[in-house]
Enzyme design. Structure first.
Site, short mmCIF file in Angstrom:
data_model
loop_
_atom_site.label_atom_id
_atom_site.label_comp_id
_atom_site.label_asym_id
_atom_site.label_seq_id
_atom_site.Cartn_x
_atom_site.Cartn_y
_atom_site.Cartn_z
N ARG A 1 85.42 15.80 11.21
CA ARG A 1 85.02 14.69 12.10
C ARG A 1 85.04 15.15 13.55
NH1 ARG A 1 85.83 8.79 12.66
NH2 ARG A 1 84.72 8.35 14.59
N ARG B 1 79.12 10.13 11.05
CA ARG B 1 80.40 10.82 10.86
C ARG B 1 80.58 11.24 9.41
NH1 ARG B 1 82.86 5.39 12.95
NH2 ARG B 1 80.88 5.57 13.98
N ASP C 1 85.39 8.61 8.36
CA ASP C 1 86.00 7.66 9.30
C ASP C 1 87.10 6.95 8.53
OD1 ASP C 1 86.36 6.10 11.61
OD2 ASP C 1 84.99 4.56 10.87
N ASP D 1 90.06 4.06 9.14
CA ASP D 1 90.59 3.04 10.04
C ASP D 1 91.75 2.33 9.38
OD1 ASP D 1 88.74 3.40 12.13
OD2 ASP D 1 87.30 2.05 11.20
#
Length: 172
Positions: free
Chosen positions: A95, A104, A107, A109
């Site tokens: 990344r 990307r 990712d 989160d």
């Protein structure tokens, strides 16, 4: 995959929810590998189905994303340490953060960590845009339909029902 049902030995454990996304390379494999790495950081992990989603924000012409959510029962790291580990995993997978909401390879989160509410320059819990993102809410609703957004009280499924039902397709 069925709705989240923790193993009996971790049924009362704290649960952290992490969103996974990718739109570069072999995205499905990236999500599977990320889930396997995250499983090493908790007592039990369950993953939603993978969803194909239309990009939200960012540059025009991006490929669709693949997204999923994992429930980490009994995370072995606190919320800030877990966030740091997510960033390490992203970097190791290639990344590069050069464009906001750009394409990307991976990712990750941190969406929620138990019932913790945090708002500081490094960490915001629950994720501040979680309630606006069907690409997060659809797999979260599948995985944990009864999960409630702290301070709002609405479930993941109720939050999802408030959003337009476009651009999110379950793939498995």
């Amino acid at each position: 995959m069925a709705a989240y049902e923790p193993r009996a030995d971790v049924a009362t454990a704290l649960v952290a929810y992490v969103a996974l996304g990718s739109n570069l390379g072999d995205s499905a494999n990236e999500l599977r590998n990320a889930a396997a790495l995250l499983a090493r950081l908790c007592d039990g992990l369950t993953r939603s189905s993978i969803y194909r989603t239309t990009p939200v924000g960012g540059p025009a012409g991006q490929a669709d994303y693949l997204n999923a959510v994992v429930a980490m029962a009994g995370p072995q790291l606190g919320p800030r340490a877990l966030l740091n580990e997510l960033l390490v995993i992203e970097r190791r997978r290639g990344r590069v953060r050069d464009e906001r909401w750009g394409p990307r390879i991976l990712d990750l989160d941190l969406l929620a960590y138990g019932l913790e509410v945090v708002d500081d320059p490094v960490l915001s819990l629950p994720h501040p845009r979680l309630h606006q993102r069907a690409f997060v809410l659809a797999p979260l609703c599948e995985l944990a339909p009864g999960w409630r957004l702290p301070d709002v009280g609405a479930t993941a499924c109720a939050l999802l029902a408030r959003l337009p039902a476009v651009g999110v397709e379950r793939t498995e």
